[in-house]
Motif scaffolding. Structure first.
Motif, PDB file in Angstrom:
ATOM      1  N   GLU A  85     -12.021  14.876  50.471  1.00 48.60           N
ATOM      2  CA  GLU A  85     -12.581  16.110  49.910  1.00 48.60           C
ATOM      3  C   GLU A  85     -13.046  17.090  50.990  1.00 48.60           C
ATOM      4  OE1 GLU A  85     -16.214  17.163  46.993  1.00 48.60           O
ATOM      5  OE2 GLU A  85     -14.935  15.505  46.336  1.00 48.60           O
ATOM      6  N   SER A  86     -13.723  16.594  52.021  1.00 48.96           N
ATOM      7  CA  SER A  86     -14.234  17.494  53.065  1.00 48.96           C
ATOM      8  C   SER A  86     -13.097  18.155  53.850  1.00 48.96           C
ATOM      9  CB  SER A  86     -15.176  16.749  54.011  1.00 48.96           C
ATOM     10  OG  SER A  86     -14.477  15.735  54.703  1.00 48.96           O
ATOM     11  N   THR A  89     -12.057  21.078  51.655  1.00 52.67           N
ATOM     12  CA  THR A  89     -13.046  22.151  51.585  1.00 52.67           C
ATOM     13  C   THR A  89     -13.260  22.818  52.943  1.00 52.67           C
ATOM     14  OG1 THR A  89     -14.849  20.538  51.846  1.00 52.67           O
ATOM     15  CG2 THR A  89     -14.251  21.165  49.594  1.00 52.67           C
ATOM     16  N   THR A  95     -12.881  24.655  46.887  1.00 51.38           N
ATOM     17  CA  THR A  95     -14.219  24.350  46.391  1.00 51.38           C
ATOM     18  C   THR A  95     -14.096  23.425  45.192  1.00 51.38           C
ATOM     19  OG1 THR A  95     -14.232  26.311  44.978  1.00 51.38           O
ATOM     20  CG2 THR A  95     -15.257  26.535  47.140  1.00 51.38           C
ATOM     21  N   LYS A  96     -15.180  22.687  44.945  1.00 49.58           N
ATOM     22  CA  LYS A  96     -15.204  21.762  43.818  1.00 49.58           C
ATOM     23  C   LYS A  96     -15.249  22.564  42.518  1.00 49.58           C
ATOM     24  CE  LYS A  96     -17.050  17.203  43.305  1.00 49.58           C
ATOM     25  NZ  LYS A  96     -18.030  16.251  43.817  1.00 49.58           N
ATOM     26  N   LEU A 121     -10.415  20.158  42.822  1.00 50.10           N
ATOM     27  CA  LEU A 121     -10.757  21.275  43.687  1.00 50.10           C
ATOM     28  C   LEU A 121      -9.864  22.451  43.362  1.00 50.10           C
ATOM     29  CD1 LEU A 121     -11.017  19.405  47.117  1.00 50.10           C
ATOM     30  CD2 LEU A 121     -12.790  19.705  45.390  1.00 50.10           C
ATOM     31  N   LYS A 123      -8.805  26.820  44.590  1.00 49.63           N
ATOM     32  CA  LYS A 123      -8.849  27.878  45.599  1.00 49.63           C
ATOM     33  C   LYS A 123      -8.033  29.060  45.085  1.00 49.63           C
ATOM     34  CE  LYS A 123      -7.301  28.879  50.266  1.00 49.63           C
ATOM     35  NZ  LYS A 123      -6.659  28.402  51.465  1.00 49.63           N
TER      36      LYS A 123
END
Length: 133
Positions: A85-86, A89, A95-96, A121, A123
């Motif tokens: 996840e990181s 992001t 973004t979540k 996620l 975008k």
């Protein structure tokens, strides 16, 4: 997915595979499905073991974003494993998704791919820049 086979009520039609090749070898790949102008999904991506950390997927993702921008797609969504996840992001600007956003997407894209234990996620796709000569 790419062959469009259905599994347990999940319909995998209209999926495409984008690949990045170096010296006739596939080094990175991503599965893409476009749900009209509103949203596209990127449910699976992979980079071969010996090519991690070399920026190959960043290059492939840049091409995917440009294609989606050309097609006037507004957003891209993906299921992200907790350990990745990181990366999505921090490196790619995702973004979540809030639960209500996910519900809205599922109304129009009910066949979106999700995996147990992942976060969705999203975008905005950057606008297409057409260069005239």
């Amino acid at each position: 997915m790419v062959y469009g086979r259905n599994v347990r009520s999940q319909e995998f039609g209209n999926m495409y595979c984008a690949i990045l090749m170096v010296n006739s070898t596939v080094v990175s790949a991503g599965i893409i499905r476009v749900f009209g102008h509103e949203v596209a999904e990127l449910p699976l991506v992979a980079t071969s073991n010996g090519n991690h950390g070399k920026g190959y997927f960043q290059l492939l993702f840049s091409c995917i974003e440009k294609l989606l921008a050309f097609l006037n797609v507004k957003s891209i969504v993906l299921p992200a494993a907790e350990e990745a996840e990181s990366i999505w992001t921090d490196k790619f600007g995702f973004t979540k998704m809030k639960p209500e956003q996910l519900t809205t997407y599922r109304r129009t894209c009910y066949q979106m791919v999700t995996f147990k234990g992942t976060s969705m996620l999203h975008k905005r796709v950057p606008e297409c820049r057409v260069v005239s000569t």
